[in-house]
Design a protein around this motif. Structure first.
Motif, PDB file in Angstrom:
ATOM      1  N   ILE A  75      31.613  -9.299   9.426  1.00 40.64           N
ATOM      2  CA  ILE A  75      30.397 -10.001   9.855  1.00 40.64           C
ATOM      3  C   ILE A  75      29.987  -9.525  11.246  1.00 40.64           C
ATOM      4  CG2 ILE A  75      29.449 -12.231  10.558  1.00 40.64           C
ATOM      5  CD1 ILE A  75      31.098 -13.497   8.332  1.00 40.64           C
ATOM      6  N   LYS A  76      30.952  -9.460  12.146  1.00 41.38           N
ATOM      7  CA  LYS A  76      30.683  -9.032  13.523  1.00 41.38           C
ATOM      8  C   LYS A  76      30.074  -7.630  13.546  1.00 41.38           C
ATOM      9  CE  LYS A  76      33.054  -8.812  17.981  1.00 41.38           C
ATOM     10  NZ  LYS A  76      34.334  -9.081  18.643  1.00 41.38           N
ATOM     11  N   GLU A  77      30.630  -6.729  12.736  1.00 37.98           N
ATOM     12  CA  GLU A  77      30.114  -5.359  12.675  1.00 37.98           C
ATOM     13  C   GLU A  77      28.733  -5.310  12.030  1.00 37.98           C
ATOM     14  OE1 GLU A  77      33.268  -3.337  10.612  1.00 37.98           O
ATOM     15  OE2 GLU A  77      34.533  -3.264  12.407  1.00 37.98           O
ATOM     16  N   THR A  78      28.495  -6.155  11.053  1.00 42.32           N
ATOM     17  CA  THR A  78      27.219  -6.158  10.345  1.00 42.32           C
ATOM     18  C   THR A  78      26.085  -6.676  11.211  1.00 42.32           C
ATOM     19  OG1 THR A  78      28.325  -6.400   8.209  1.00 42.32           O
ATOM     20  CG2 THR A  78      25.998  -6.991   8.286  1.00 42.32           C
ATOM     21  N   VAL A  79      26.290  -7.804  11.882  1.00 46.86           N
ATOM     22  CA  VAL A  79      25.220  -8.358  12.726  1.00 46.86           C
ATOM     23  C   VAL A  79      25.195  -7.693  14.099  1.00 46.86           C
ATOM     24  CG1 VAL A  79      25.186 -10.570  11.526  1.00 46.86           C
ATOM     25  CG2 VAL A  79      26.529 -10.341  13.621  1.00 46.86           C
ATOM     26  N   GLY A  80      26.246  -6.989  14.446  1.00 46.39           N
ATOM     27  CA  GLY A  80      26.362  -6.335  15.744  1.00 46.39           C
ATOM     28  C   GLY A  80      27.129  -7.209  16.720  1.00 46.39           C
ATOM     29  N   GLY A 131      22.765 -13.216   7.261  1.00 44.58           N
ATOM     30  CA  GLY A 131      22.743 -13.488   8.698  1.00 44.58           C
ATOM     31  C   GLY A 131      22.052 -12.392   9.475  1.00 44.58           C
ATOM     32  N   LYS A 132      22.308 -11.140   9.106  1.00 46.40           N
ATOM     33  CA  LYS A 132      21.679 -10.006   9.786  1.00 46.40           C
ATOM     34  C   LYS A 132      20.161 -10.064   9.643  1.00 46.40           C
ATOM     35  CE  LYS A 132      21.930  -4.946  10.180  1.00 46.40           C
ATOM     36  NZ  LYS A 132      20.676  -4.885  10.853  1.00 46.40           N
ATOM     37  N   LEU A 133      19.679 -10.429   8.475  1.00 52.76           N
ATOM     38  CA  LEU A 133      18.231 -10.545   8.266  1.00 52.76           C
ATOM     39  C   LEU A 133      17.633 -11.608   9.195  1.00 52.76           C
ATOM     40  CD1 LEU A 133      18.071 -10.351   4.360  1.00 52.76           C
ATOM     41  CD2 LEU A 133      17.419  -8.562   5.998  1.00 52.76           C
ATOM     42  N   PHE A 134      18.306 -12.753   9.287  1.00 49.73           N
ATOM     43  CA  PHE A 134      17.838 -13.821  10.175  1.00 49.73           C
ATOM     44  C   PHE A 134      17.855 -13.352  11.629  1.00 49.73           C
ATOM     45  CE2 PHE A 134      18.615 -16.779   6.665  1.00 49.73           C
ATOM     46  CZ  PHE A 134      17.625 -17.730   6.854  1.00 49.73           C
ATOM     47  N   VAL A 135      18.950 -12.732  12.048  1.00 48.83           N
ATOM     48  CA  VAL A 135      19.064 -12.247  13.426  1.00 48.83           C
ATOM     49  C   VAL A 135      17.973 -11.224  13.714  1.00 48.83           C
ATOM     50  CG1 VAL A 135      20.528 -10.904  15.010  1.00 48.83           C
ATOM     51  CG2 VAL A 135      21.523 -12.775  13.668  1.00 48.83           C
ATOM     52  N   ASP A 136      17.743 -10.310  12.771  1.00 53.12           N
ATOM     53  CA  ASP A 136      16.684  -9.306  12.946  1.00 53.12           C
ATOM     54  C   ASP A 136      15.309  -9.952  13.093  1.00 53.12           C
ATOM     55  OD1 ASP A 136      18.558  -7.282  12.832  1.00 53.12           O
ATOM     56  OD2 ASP A 136      18.057  -6.657  10.787  1.00 53.12           O
ATOM     57  N   ALA A 137      15.127 -11.126  12.479  1.00 51.62           N
ATOM     58  CA  ALA A 137      13.860 -11.849  12.568  1.00 51.62           C
ATOM     59  C   ALA A 137      13.775 -12.709  13.831  1.00 51.62           C
ATOM     60  CB  ALA A 137      13.672 -12.721  11.326  1.00 51.62           C
ATOM     61  N   GLY A 138      14.816 -12.677  14.659  1.00 52.49           N
ATOM     62  CA  GLY A 138      14.802 -13.429  15.902  1.00 52.49           C
ATOM     63  C   GLY A 138      15.231 -14.881  15.768  1.00 52.49           C
ATOM     64  N   ILE A 139      15.891 -15.195  14.677  1.00 50.10           N
ATOM     65  CA  ILE A 139      16.355 -16.558  14.448  1.00 50.10           C
ATOM     66  C   ILE A 139      17.830 -16.648  14.795  1.00 50.10           C
ATOM     67  CG2 ILE A 139      16.706 -18.356  12.697  1.00 50.10           C
ATOM     68  CD1 ILE A 139      14.211 -17.129  11.277  1.00 50.10           C
ATOM     69  N   LEU A 140      18.182 -17.670  15.533  1.00 50.96           N
ATOM     70  CA  LEU A 140      19.568 -17.910  15.919  1.00 50.96           C
ATOM     71  C   LEU A 140      20.285 -18.554  14.736  1.00 50.96           C
ATOM     72  CD1 LEU A 140      21.637 -17.808  18.193  1.00 50.96           C
ATOM     73  CD2 LEU A 140      20.727 -19.954  19.022  1.00 50.96           C
ATOM     74  N   VAL A 141      21.242 -17.854  14.172  1.00 51.10           N
ATOM     75  CA  VAL A 141      21.959 -18.321  12.984  1.00 51.10           C
ATOM     76  C   VAL A 141      23.245 -19.014  13.407  1.00 51.10           C
ATOM     77  CG1 VAL A 141      23.064 -17.612  10.828  1.00 51.10           C
ATOM     78  CG2 VAL A 141      21.072 -16.367  11.659  1.00 51.10           C
ATOM     79  N   LEU A 142      23.451 -20.212  12.871  1.00 51.65           N
ATOM     80  CA  LEU A 142      24.702 -20.932  13.063  1.00 51.65           C
ATOM     81  C   LEU A 142      25.363 -20.941  11.698  1.00 51.65           C
ATOM     82  CD1 LEU A 142      22.307 -22.396  14.892  1.00 51.65           C
ATOM     83  CD2 LEU A 142      24.304 -23.591  15.726  1.00 51.65           C
ATOM     84  N   ALA A 143      26.401 -20.146  11.538  1.00 51.96           N
ATOM     85  CA  ALA A 143      27.049 -19.969  10.239  1.00 51.96           C
ATOM     86  C   ALA A 143      28.407 -20.666  10.253  1.00 51.96           C
ATOM     87  CB  ALA A 143      27.221 -18.480   9.937  1.00 51.96           C
TER      88      ALA A 143
END
Length: 174
Positions: free
Chosen positions: A89-94, A64-76
């Protein structure tokens, strides 16, 4: 990352897919991660033991962090039964990139739906460690959005969109 948590059969993936369609129509780049596409591939070597459930979530957080870093909105959309794993997860993606949605569907309704036959198998003793039957589920204490079985899929997607709209508009510079 919009993280949907709730019991198996609660409607997490269905609502995530409906929200993805709504977001796509508004021009957002999205991707849905759920138990089906993750457990079929990158996490196919994991069981449903407490340790493997945590490892499953750890890997989802990193993906998820990789997707978020790429500017993609992740729905997990994942059961994610342990609050410590959702915190990870919250801490990892920010925390600024994380929205928690609790799909608060009763066990009775989830068992009625039982699309995959998991609850029936768990009740017969064929499946061990099924969340809600033989494994615990720690409901979120402070989710950003709560939807339940009284909401239609469309209502749930609209409620979530309304809750995240301002944040998305700022990120999309609209």
């Amino acid at each position: 990352m919009i993280f949907f948590t709730g019991l198996s059969g609660s409607g997490k993936s269905t609502i995530a897919n409906a929200l993805e369609q709504l977001l796509f129509e508004k021009g957002f780049n999205t991707y849905v991660l759920d138990g089906d596409n993750i457990r079929r591939g990158i996490n196919k070597n994991l069981s449903f033991s407490p340790e493997d459930r945590s490892e499953n979530i750890r890997r989802i957080a990193e993906i998820g962090k990789l997707f978020v870093d790429a500017g993609i909105l992740v729905l997990a959309a994942f059961v994610a039964p342990y609050s410590k794993d959702r915190t990870y997860i919250k801490e990892t993606v920010g925390k600024e990139n994380y929205v928690e949605v609790f799909v608060n569907t009763s066990l009775d309704v989830c068992e009625e739906r039982d699309v995959k036959g998991l609850y029936k198998k768990a009740r017969l003793g064929e499946i061990k460690n099924l969340t809600g039957i033989s494994a615990p589920y720690e409901a979120p204490e402070n989710p950003d959005v709560i939807v339940n079985e009284k909401n239609t899929v469309e209502e749930a997607a609209s409620l979530i969109f309304a809750a995240i709209k301002e944040k998305l508009i700022l990120e999309n510079n609209e």
